[in-house]
Scaffold this motif. Structure first.
Motif, mmCIF file in Angstrom:
data_model
loop_
_atom_site.group_PDB
_atom_site.id
_atom_site.type_symbol
_atom_site.label_atom_id
_atom_site.label_comp_id
_atom_site.label_asym_id
_atom_site.label_seq_id
_atom_site.Cartn_x
_atom_site.Cartn_y
_atom_site.Cartn_z
ATOM 1 N N UNK A 1 0.959 -1.145 -0.091
ATOM 2 C CA UNK A 1 -0.007 -0.122 0.084
ATOM 3 C C UNK A 1 0.954 1.325 -0.137
ATOM 4 N N UNK A 2 2.115 1.110 0.017
ATOM 5 C CA UNK A 2 2.982 2.353 0.342
ATOM 6 C C UNK A 2 3.301 2.995 -0.814
ATOM 7 N N UNK A 3 3.626 4.289 -1.184
ATOM 8 C CA UNK A 3 3.997 5.082 -2.277
ATOM 9 C C UNK A 3 4.909 6.369 -1.548
ATOM 10 N N UNK A 4 5.624 6.846 -2.655
ATOM 11 C CA UNK A 4 5.968 8.186 -2.193
ATOM 12 C C UNK A 4 7.079 8.115 -1.217
ATOM 13 N N UNK A 5 7.083 8.913 -0.385
ATOM 14 C CA UNK A 5 8.412 8.882 0.683
ATOM 15 C C UNK A 5 8.221 7.659 1.712
ATOM 16 N N UNK B 1 7.295 4.721 0.933
ATOM 17 C CA UNK B 1 7.879 3.629 0.092
ATOM 18 C C UNK B 1 9.497 3.643 -0.193
ATOM 19 N N UNK B 2 10.139 4.702 -0.184
ATOM 20 C CA UNK B 2 11.355 5.091 -0.349
ATOM 21 C C UNK B 2 12.081 4.757 1.193
ATOM 22 N N UNK B 3 11.282 5.210 2.249
ATOM 23 C CA UNK B 3 11.968 4.714 3.452
ATOM 24 C C UNK B 3 11.933 3.366 3.534
#
Length: 269
Positions: free
Chosen positions: A88-92, A94-96
């Protein structure tokens, strides 16, 4: 009874209650509508040891690995790791999350014109300010750690060698060291031995197995070589047709199980 239930070895499944475990529920991936590559994968990867994923080409092993690190977007399902659903992650966020997932690629994925040391330090790009990375001014602690990892993977003295001057086995060692430079909480390896000769393949699996044991980091390896999987893995997951059809210890993997994974009667010949 499903094929998964038929071939699963009772009592070997990892516990979803382990806070370090990777828990996959109902994972589906379709590249084309109505043609799923992954067909509802349920799997718990324990927080320790080396898990080998085996199975025929086209069964979804690489897709599974790439869904976990989100190089591929899942079509449905959950990928739960350290309190987050990676699917479900995206953007920052997801990068973390990706900073915590070390990745070892089949084709090494090194920057060929850079030195071995510079490639290792690429593993710290998610942790240092952009200006430091641009000027290649990494903290002394990171540089020392890179030298220590070169020793650990048997490349002491190679720090200034360009990546394009290395053999395949040496490049894969750099790839492993770079993944560990991230200080990952899990390491994924997508067919890390498929481009290597038998001797280098054994050495790479030895390194991955040792790192898993010594550093307490779970390692998931997608691998075609069943003998190597049985020799080095603490657990084997067999896939066929987009399903998990075996989940158990290497010493319980029988010819019957292998026929269920690969099909046919004479596949060992």
């Amino acid at each position: 009874m499903t094929a998964s239930a038929a071939l699963r070895v009772p009592g070997t499944e990892a516990s979803a209650e382990d806070p370090r475990a990777l828990v996959i529920r109902g994972l589906v991936k379709e590249y084309r509508a109505g043609q799923p590559v992954l067909r509802g994968i349920d799997l718990v990867v324990p927080g320790t040891g080396l898990t080998a994923i085996i199975g025929p080409s086209g069964t979804g092993k690489s897709t599974l690995i790439r869904c976990i690190n989100r190089l591929v977007q899942p079509s449905a399902g959950e990928i739960l790791f350290r309190g987050e659903d990676l699917a479900k992650l995206s953007g920052r966020p997801l990068r973390r999350a990706r900073r915590r997932i070390g990745m070892v690629f089949q084709e090494y994925n090194l920057v060929e014109r850079l030195s071995v040391m510079e490639n290792l330090l690429c593993g710290r790009l998610g942790y240092v300010p952009v200006w430091r990375a641009w000027l290649r001014r990494f903290p002394e602690a990171d540089i020392q750690r890179a030298f220590d990892l070169l020793d650990a993977v048997g490349l002491s003295g190679f720090a200034t060698r360009r990546a394009d001057a290395l053999s395949g086995g040496q490049r894969q060692r750099v790839g492993i060291a770079r993944a560990i430079m991230q200080e990952p909480e899990i390491v994924l390896a997508d067919e890390p031995t498929s481009s290597l000769d038998p001797k280098s393949s054994v050495e790479i699996m030895e390194i991955l197995s040792r790192l898993a044991a010594e550093r307490g980091v779970p390692v998931v390896v997608n691998i075609h070589n069943v003998a190597l999987a049985q020799r080095f893995a603490t657990r084997i997951v067999g896939m066929s047709g987009g399903h998990v059809v075996y989940d158990g210890p290497p010493d319980r993997l029988s010819e019957r199980d292998l026929r269920g994974i690969y099909g046919g009667e004479n596949w060992l010949e």
